[in-house]
Design a protein around this motif. Structure first.
Motif, PDB file in Angstrom:
ATOM      1  N   GLY A   7       0.629  -1.159  -0.069  1.00 19.65           N
ATOM      2  CA  GLY A   7       0.045  -0.060   0.186  1.00 19.65           C
ATOM      3  C   GLY A   7       0.918   1.381   0.262  1.00 19.65           C
ATOM      4  N   ALA A   8       1.987   1.171   0.709  1.00 18.19           N
ATOM      5  CA  ALA A   8       2.835   2.337   0.841  1.00 18.19           C
ATOM      6  C   ALA A   8       3.381   2.677  -0.695  1.00 18.19           C
ATOM      7  CB  ALA A   8       4.001   2.336   1.831  1.00 18.19           C
ATOM      8  N   ALA A   9       3.797   1.574  -1.173  1.00 21.61           N
ATOM      9  CA  ALA A   9       4.511   1.530  -2.342  1.00 21.61           C
ATOM     10  C   ALA A   9       3.682   2.643  -3.589  1.00 21.61           C
ATOM     11  CB  ALA A   9       4.888   0.446  -3.146  1.00 21.61           C
ATOM     12  N   VAL A  10       2.533   2.513  -3.474  1.00 21.07           N
ATOM     13  CA  VAL A  10       1.703   3.210  -3.913  1.00 21.07           C
ATOM     14  C   VAL A  10       1.962   4.959  -4.131  1.00 21.07           C
ATOM     15  CG1 VAL A  10      -0.908   4.072  -4.790  1.00 21.07           C
ATOM     16  CG2 VAL A  10      -0.266   1.836  -3.983  1.00 21.07           C
TER      17      VAL A  10
ATOM     18  N   GLY B  84       2.145  19.213  -6.432  1.00 22.57           N
ATOM     19  CA  GLY B  84       2.076  17.731  -6.664  1.00 22.57           C
ATOM     20  C   GLY B  84       1.205  17.391  -8.087  1.00 22.57           C
ATOM     21  N   GLY B  85       1.286  16.222  -8.107  1.00 17.90           N
ATOM     22  CA  GLY B  85       0.635  15.667  -9.686  1.00 17.90           C
ATOM     23  C   GLY B  85      -1.000  15.784  -9.500  1.00 17.90           C
ATOM     24  N   LEU B  86      -1.491  15.882  -8.570  1.00 18.21           N
ATOM     25  CA  LEU B  86      -2.981  16.177  -8.463  1.00 18.21           C
ATOM     26  C   LEU B  86      -3.320  14.569  -9.102  1.00 18.21           C
ATOM     27  CD1 LEU B  86      -3.654  19.454  -9.515  1.00 18.21           C
ATOM     28  CD2 LEU B  86      -3.436  18.875  -7.124  1.00 18.21           C
ATOM     29  N   SER B  87      -2.751  13.431  -8.779  1.00 16.53           N
ATOM     30  CA  SER B  87      -3.245  12.464  -9.065  1.00 16.53           C
ATOM     31  C   SER B  87      -4.162  11.599  -7.942  1.00 16.53           C
ATOM     32  CB  SER B  87      -1.937  11.381  -8.889  1.00 16.53           C
ATOM     33  OG  SER B  87      -1.614  10.893  -7.919  1.00 16.53           O
ATOM     34  N   LEU B  88      -4.603  10.236  -8.337  1.00 17.54           N
ATOM     35  CA  LEU B  88      -5.608   9.647  -7.708  1.00 17.54           C
ATOM     36  C   LEU B  88      -5.106   8.654  -6.754  1.00 17.54           C
ATOM     37  CD1 LEU B  88      -7.347  11.218  -9.162  1.00 17.54           C
ATOM     38  CD2 LEU B  88      -8.456   9.203 -10.161  1.00 17.54           C
ATOM     39  N   ALA B  89      -3.747   8.956  -6.235  1.00 18.11           N
ATOM     40  CA  ALA B  89      -2.923   8.059  -5.370  1.00 18.11           C
ATOM     41  C   ALA B  89      -3.555   7.994  -4.261  1.00 18.11           C
ATOM     42  CB  ALA B  89      -1.640   8.426  -5.455  1.00 18.11           C
ATOM     43  N   PRO B  90      -4.139   9.029  -3.459  1.00 16.07           N
ATOM     44  CA  PRO B  90      -4.744   8.835  -2.253  1.00 16.07           C
ATOM     45  C   PRO B  90      -5.826   7.923  -2.410  1.00 16.07           C
ATOM     46  CG  PRO B  90      -5.159  11.068  -2.913  1.00 16.07           C
ATOM     47  CD  PRO B  90      -4.031  10.335  -3.912  1.00 16.07           C
ATOM     48  N   LEU B  91      -6.698   7.908  -3.499  1.00 14.65           N
ATOM     49  CA  LEU B  91      -7.910   6.981  -3.581  1.00 14.65           C
ATOM     50  C   LEU B  91      -7.293   5.782  -3.703  1.00 14.65           C
ATOM     51  CD1 LEU B  91     -10.842   6.275  -4.562  1.00 14.65           C
ATOM     52  CD2 LEU B  91     -10.069   6.650  -6.734  1.00 14.65           C
ATOM     53  N   VAL B  92      -6.110   5.310  -4.359  1.00 16.94           N
ATOM     54  CA  VAL B  92      -5.604   3.982  -4.340  1.00 16.94           C
ATOM     55  C   VAL B  92      -5.239   3.581  -3.183  1.00 16.94           C
ATOM     56  CG1 VAL B  92      -3.912   2.554  -5.184  1.00 16.94           C
ATOM     57  CG2 VAL B  92      -5.039   4.043  -6.611  1.00 16.94           C
ATOM     58  N   SER B  93      -4.557   4.449  -2.308  1.00 19.30           N
ATOM     59  CA  SER B  93      -3.945   4.004  -0.958  1.00 19.30           C
ATOM     60  C   SER B  93      -5.147   3.868  -0.137  1.00 19.30           C
ATOM     61  CB  SER B  93      -3.180   5.215  -0.443  1.00 19.30           C
ATOM     62  OG  SER B  93      -3.002   5.070   0.832  1.00 19.30           O
ATOM     63  N   PHE B 184      -8.050   2.257 -10.510  1.00 20.83           N
ATOM     64  CA  PHE B 184      -8.621   0.955 -10.043  1.00 20.83           C
ATOM     65  C   PHE B 184      -7.880  -0.440 -10.488  1.00 20.83           C
ATOM     66  CE2 PHE B 184     -12.491   3.775  -9.653  1.00 20.83           C
ATOM     67  CZ  PHE B 184     -12.557   3.615  -8.350  1.00 20.83           C
ATOM     68  N   TRP B 185      -7.140  -0.025 -11.448  1.00 19.02           N
ATOM     69  CA  TRP B 185      -6.267  -1.309 -11.964  1.00 19.02           C
ATOM     70  C   TRP B 185      -5.251  -1.570 -11.033  1.00 19.02           C
ATOM     71  CZ3 TRP B 185      -1.313  -2.036 -12.852  1.00 19.02           C
ATOM     72  CH2 TRP B 185      -0.802  -3.026 -13.466  1.00 19.02           C
ATOM     73  N   GLU B 186      -4.798  -0.366 -10.421  1.00 20.82           N
ATOM     74  CA  GLU B 186      -3.627  -0.683  -9.404  1.00 20.82           C
ATOM     75  C   GLU B 186      -4.288  -1.041  -7.950  1.00 20.82           C
ATOM     76  OE1 GLU B 186      -0.187   2.436  -7.742  1.00 20.82           O
ATOM     77  OE2 GLU B 186      -1.415   3.011  -9.485  1.00 20.82           O
ATOM     78  N   VAL B 187      -5.514  -0.927  -7.775  1.00 17.62           N
ATOM     79  CA  VAL B 187      -6.051  -1.339  -6.479  1.00 17.62           C
ATOM     80  C   VAL B 187      -6.292  -2.657  -6.668  1.00 17.62           C
ATOM     81  CG1 VAL B 187      -8.030  -1.366  -5.098  1.00 17.62           C
ATOM     82  CG2 VAL B 187      -7.248   0.752  -5.931  1.00 17.62           C
ATOM     83  N   HIS B 188      -6.763  -3.385  -7.938  1.00 16.21           N
ATOM     84  CA  HIS B 188      -6.802  -4.392  -8.280  1.00 16.21           C
ATOM     85  C   HIS B 188      -5.546  -5.298  -8.148  1.00 16.21           C
ATOM     86  CE1 HIS B 188      -9.832  -6.938 -11.083  1.00 16.21           C
ATOM     87  NE2 HIS B 188      -9.089  -7.572 -10.656  1.00 16.21           N
TER      88      HIS B 188
END
Lengths: 247, 247
Positions: A7-10, B84-93, B184-188
């Motif tokens: 999870g952290a690696a994300v 920052g990149g304003l990405s969806l990383a927090p969602l994934v985390s 969501f691919w990453e979460v997956h």
DNA sequence: CGGAATTTGTTCGTATGTATT
DNA sequence: AAATACATACGAACAAATTCC
């Protein structure tokens, strides 16, 4: 622990993993996981966490603030820290900020959010139709009636609209979809006021589309529901496309 | 500016001091917005922010940590702080953590993520078909070939799969959808290893479905693409349903 | 290559506001 | 109304990382 590292690696790419504040946040997540805590249950106090994790107060505080911003923990001032709701609030926060960055990007953000909302609403048509087939839903009908009244009075009916969509998707056996739809609805209503869009003349058709969506679902007709969803979003879509063309 | 700050400081001493760290984060977001900074551009140093915002370094640090966890700013140790990149990383985390909470919830999380992925992939069918109609895409075909080789060797082809979907959606004029699909691919792929699912016998059909998706898009047939998408996800869907039924 | 300068990371101590009992 | 436990905030000092000369 391997799971926590993944999870952290994300978020952290290379070497940040060894940094105290990040590893402290991961350690707290591990504490929640290992103790089987769920939403609302209390965490140890900050000073206790200092001892357990062997780091200073400031590091624990920064870690807790990080987790709080992700809605993984929730801090109640002067009382204690609790496991958070694991909601999609950080997603909303980030997207609203993105939309607020520049006037040019605001319309673009709204257009993108709209496309996602449509895709999600269409994607649950089968499940919703199966659930609502043959039912009558007076609470939802009443919300449409309220919307109609507000719309005709020239007032905003955002509250009723949000409640309608929330209740409509409530029977879905998919928490993530419900939260996503709610999150994007929230982004939507937060971003729209930044634009100063003139009240569209065809806004009334949006209200009526809610009735049509409900009609289709109670008839168990997923396809008709999808058509109603598209009609529901059409006025907004037109307003955005027009604004993007003129700008 | 200085007068306004003084007035605000007096007010905050009276009653609103409790919100310092939150308001500091908002102030930094306001700084980014008002100065028109975009991803990668530098922010003032922590010390400078202390002076500009009139708060202590600890408060600035906590605010920066909050914004960093939302990918609104990015901190480079010993060098500086950047937008920052304003990405969806927090969602994934957050979703990965939710999936890791308990074994029961893991399958549920995966099932929910899968439904959202399907809805999004189906929702962009028209736009993709319009773009790929009449084209040939050797890079994407090559990725499928690599996937096939890895699959037949009994190896994982997650890297190629992720790259395929990323490239496939690259022409989409919708950053949010691309980021959501990637997230969501990453979460997956982060959640699946937690489950110890036995390698499905029909995993090969997933590989072939990628070719079918590409065939349909190059033919400009959105409907065929949607069918291929459903075939693409079918093996995984079956594995999850089976696991949920047995568990 | 080495070292100085700059910037963030971590820690401690202290004072103060806040919520519960 | 007082006591207790807790979070909030500030400031100073030192450590670690990075850049630039």
């Amino acid at each position: 622990m391997a799971e926590a590292d993944k999870g952290a690696a994300v978020l952290s790419q290379d070497s940040r993993r060894r940094q105290t504040s990040w590893s402290t946040a991961e350690a707290i997540k591990g504490y929640i996981r290992d103790h089987g805590l769920t939403s609302g249950e209390p965490l140890p106090t900050e000073t206790e966490l200092c001892e357990v994790l062997g780091v200073s107060r400031s590091s624990v505080r920064e870690a807790i603030r990080t987790l709080a911003s992700l809605d993984i923990v929730q801090v109640r001032h002067g009382y204690g820290t609790y496991v958070g709701g694991l909601s999609l609030a950080p997603l909303v926060s980030g997207l609203v900020f993105r939309g607020s960055l520049n006037q040019d990007g605001t319309f673009g953000t709204l257009r993108e959010v709209l496309q996602v909302r449509i895709a999600l609403d269409l994607g649950v048509a089968d499940e919703l139709a199966a659930h609502y087939r043959g039912t009558t839903n007076s609470a939802l009908r009443a919300l449409v009636t309220q919307m109609r009244a507000h719309s005709r009075a020239g007032e905003s009916f955002a509250a009723q609209d949000g409640e309608f969509h929330r209740q409509l998707l409530a029977p879905l056996d998919n928490t993530l979809v419900r939260q996503l739809v709610a999150a994007f609805w929230e982004v939507h209503t937060n971003v729209v006021p930044m634009l100063g869009i003139p009240r569209a003349a065809d806004i009334d058709s949006t209200v009526e589309a809610h009735d049509e969506m409900l009609d289709a679902l109670e008839a168990g007709d997923a396809e008709a529901y999808q058509q109603a969803v598209l009609r529901h979003y059409a006025p907004l879509r037109n307003a955005i496309d027009q604004a993007l063309a003129n700008g």
